[in-house]
Design an enzyme around this catalytic site. Structure first.
Site, mmCIF file in Angstrom:
data_model
loop_
_atom_site.group_PDB
_atom_site.id
_atom_site.type_symbol
_atom_site.label_atom_id
_atom_site.label_comp_id
_atom_site.label_asym_id
_atom_site.label_seq_id
_atom_site.Cartn_x
_atom_site.Cartn_y
_atom_site.Cartn_z
ATOM 1 N N GLY A 1 0.854 -1.188 0.000
ATOM 2 C CA GLY A 1 0.000 0.000 0.000
ATOM 3 C C GLY A 1 0.884 1.231 0.000
ATOM 4 O O GLY A 1 2.000 1.200 -0.539
ATOM 5 N N ARG A 2 0.409 2.300 0.628
ATOM 6 C CA ARG A 2 1.172 3.560 0.610
ATOM 7 C C ARG A 2 2.568 3.395 1.197
ATOM 8 O O ARG A 2 3.560 3.787 0.600
ATOM 9 C CB ARG A 2 0.463 4.617 1.460
ATOM 10 C CG ARG A 2 -0.731 5.220 0.855
ATOM 11 C CD ARG A 2 -1.263 6.325 1.781
ATOM 12 N NE ARG A 2 -2.675 6.415 1.611
ATOM 13 C CZ ARG A 2 -3.551 5.660 2.260
ATOM 14 N NH1 ARG A 2 -3.154 4.811 3.180
ATOM 15 N NH2 ARG A 2 -4.835 5.773 1.995
ATOM 16 N N ILE A 3 2.626 2.839 2.415
ATOM 17 C CA ILE A 3 3.919 2.804 3.115
ATOM 18 C C ILE A 3 4.844 1.756 2.476
ATOM 19 O O ILE A 3 6.030 2.015 2.271
ATOM 20 C CB ILE A 3 3.705 2.549 4.623
ATOM 21 C CG1 ILE A 3 2.850 3.663 5.235
ATOM 22 C CG2 ILE A 3 5.053 2.467 5.355
ATOM 23 C CD1 ILE A 3 2.425 3.446 6.688
ATOM 24 N N HIS B 1 7.738 1.485 18.945
ATOM 25 C CA HIS B 1 6.655 1.961 18.071
ATOM 26 C C HIS B 1 6.812 3.452 17.717
ATOM 27 O O HIS B 1 5.946 4.277 18.037
ATOM 28 C CB HIS B 1 5.290 1.707 18.725
ATOM 29 C CG HIS B 1 4.175 1.604 17.722
ATOM 30 N ND1 HIS B 1 3.085 0.781 17.867
ATOM 31 C CD2 HIS B 1 3.976 2.247 16.539
ATOM 32 C CE1 HIS B 1 2.266 0.917 16.839
ATOM 33 N NE2 HIS B 1 2.793 1.809 16.013
ATOM 34 N N ILE B 2 7.927 3.748 17.037
ATOM 35 C CA ILE B 2 8.217 5.151 16.706
ATOM 36 C C ILE B 2 8.137 5.420 15.205
ATOM 37 O O ILE B 2 8.642 6.438 14.722
ATOM 38 C CB ILE B 2 9.616 5.579 17.224
ATOM 39 C CG1 ILE B 2 10.722 4.689 16.629
ATOM 40 C CG2 ILE B 2 9.665 5.567 18.741
ATOM 41 C CD1 ILE B 2 12.126 5.233 16.830
ATOM 42 N N GLY B 3 7.520 4.513 14.465
ATOM 43 C CA GLY B 3 7.493 4.660 12.995
ATOM 44 C C GLY B 3 7.085 6.045 12.520
ATOM 45 O O GLY B 3 7.695 6.601 11.602
ATOM 46 N N GLU C 1 1.883 -4.802 23.046
ATOM 47 C CA GLU C 1 2.619 -3.595 23.455
ATOM 48 C C GLU C 1 2.143 -3.126 24.824
ATOM 49 O O GLU C 1 0.939 -3.195 25.081
ATOM 50 C CB GLU C 1 2.416 -2.495 22.402
ATOM 51 C CG GLU C 1 3.074 -2.888 21.107
ATOM 52 C CD GLU C 1 2.907 -1.850 19.994
ATOM 53 O OE1 GLU C 1 2.427 -0.737 20.260
ATOM 54 O OE2 GLU C 1 3.275 -2.185 18.862
ATOM 55 N N ARG D 1 1.945 -3.784 12.291
ATOM 56 C CA ARG D 1 1.288 -4.068 13.568
ATOM 57 C C ARG D 1 1.893 -5.354 14.127
ATOM 58 O O ARG D 1 2.096 -6.334 13.388
ATOM 59 C CB ARG D 1 -0.222 -4.255 13.375
ATOM 60 C CG ARG D 1 -1.006 -2.963 13.258
ATOM 61 C CD ARG D 1 -1.015 -2.161 14.562
ATOM 62 N NE ARG D 1 -1.773 -0.925 14.485
ATOM 63 C CZ ARG D 1 -1.252 0.268 14.210
ATOM 64 N NH1 ARG D 1 0.044 0.402 13.950
ATOM 65 N NH2 ARG D 1 -2.023 1.346 14.203
HETATM 66 C C1 DGY Z 1 -0.247 4.346 12.954
HETATM 67 O O1 DGY Z 1 -0.477 5.498 12.592
HETATM 68 O O2 DGY Z 1 -1.000 3.411 12.714
HETATM 69 C C2 DGY Z 1 1.041 4.109 13.692
HETATM 70 O O3 DGY Z 1 1.167 2.851 14.181
HETATM 71 C C3 DGY Z 1 1.287 5.161 14.741
HETATM 72 O O4 DGY Z 1 1.626 6.295 14.056
#
Ligand code: DGY
Length: 326
Positions: free
Chosen positions: A156-158, A287-289, A269, A240
């Site tokens: 997808g986008r990411i 979880h700092i993406g 988490e 996730r």
């Molecule tokens: C999201 O946006 O889903 C990330 O996990 C937190 O920014």
């Protein structure tokens, strides 16, 4: 009519709060951590709009409590914390924050990929502890990145941004999608190939996960899948946590079935599976993406604009149930 009231369940960048204050009275949870369930349920009836995060569960019980709610805006792109079909059934608009955090999350995936392949964190630890005595031909030997096959799960986008960012490393790109749909950008720009999940497991040297968490993707990676990966391959997860069976990952890493893992997200988490933190062949982030100034400010303003629109009965820019406005 009385002023509308909004509740923000976590402290978020000021830009978002400023926007919300133009349309309503705003209360922001004063606590730093996630709001306890009972506090969320107790607050819910008093507000017309709620801006929350992925640590808030937006389900039927919440919706029963939130009797005056006109809209819920998620401060996250992932929305596995929201029961969207239930919200739609009740006519409650909900939104998320896609787009604004795409590059930040893709960059984080690359940071993990390099960190784990080149053992950056382990090596940094040696320096800091004063244990480095000399340069050595056999020290900290890691994996090559350039020319290796990158496998994207969930283009997808990411996932697409992550693959495009790798252009300079001449990596053949393969990808798999739950939908089975081709990704025109990846195919045109990178000559990427859509492959079956099994082929991706067998061929990729780096597997980067970008799929949403759904019943179909929960534990997509378990003992069987790790056994089918190359023993020189690495897995990167910025999507996730529950997409990976974390206990199975620890076992696979211990047995050397795969070379390493770079993780930003976890099954439960903030805890990690027993044994994970003791392994040298993992890099673990909290979880700092999306944690760049630009992305977090973008999430705050997009979520705020979405909520302001929903309070006016208008379609939010990035709604999850746009059919409510058709
Ligand atoms: C999201 O946006 O889903 C990330 O996990 C937190 O920014």
């Amino acid at each position: 009519m009385d002023r509308l009231k909004i509740f923000v369940t976590r402290r978020i960048p000021r830009e978002g709060i400023d926007l919300l204050r133009r349309v309503a009275d705003v209360d922001v949870s004063p606590q730093d951590g996630p709001l306890e369930r009972k506090k969320l349920l107790a607050a819910a009836p008093s507000y017309h709009g709620i801006l929350g995060t992925m640590t808030d569960r937006i389900d039927a019980e919440f919706m029963d409590a939130a009797e005056s709610l006109k809209g819920y805006a998620n401060y996250a792109v992932g929305f596995d914390n929201i029961d969207v079909p239930e919200a739609t059934r009740r006519g409650l608009p909900v939104s998320n924050t896609p787009g604004v955090l795409t590059d930040a999350t893709a960059e984080c995936a690359w940071a993990l990929l390099f960190a784990v392949a080149r053992r950056v964190v382990e090596a940094d630890g040696i320096m800091r502890s004063g244990r480095w005595k000399w340069w050595g031909p056999l020290q900290f030997i890691g994996g090559t990145v350039r020319g290796k096959t990158l496998g994207i799960v969930g283009a997808g986008r990411i996932g697409t941004a992550m693959a495009l960012m790798g252009r300079g490393f001449d990596m053949p790109v393969i990808y798999s999608n739950a939908s089975g749909r081709k990704n025109g950008v990846l195919e045109t720009e990178l000559n990427a190939r859509l492959v079956s999940f099994d082929e991706l497991l067998a061929q990729a040297d780096f597997i980067s996960l970008h799929t949403p968490l759904t019943p179909q993707t929960r534990h997509l990676f378990g003992a069987e899948q790790f056994a089918r990966m190359k023993d020189t391959a690495y897995i990167i997860n910025t999507a996730r946590g529950p997409v990976i069976d974390e206990n199975a990952l620890v076992a696979a890493l211990k047995k050397g079935e795969i070379a390493g893992a770079g993780l930003d997200v976890y099954e439960n988490e903030p805890t990690m599976a027993p044994g994970l933190a003791e392994l040298d062949n993992v890099v673990v982030l909290p979880h700092i993406g999306s944690a760049t100034r630009a992305a977090r400010a973008g999430m705050a303003t997009l979520a705020a604009r979405n909520l302001a629109a929903m309070l006016k009965g208008q379609k939010p820019e990035t709604g999850l149930n746009p059919e409510l406005f058709d």
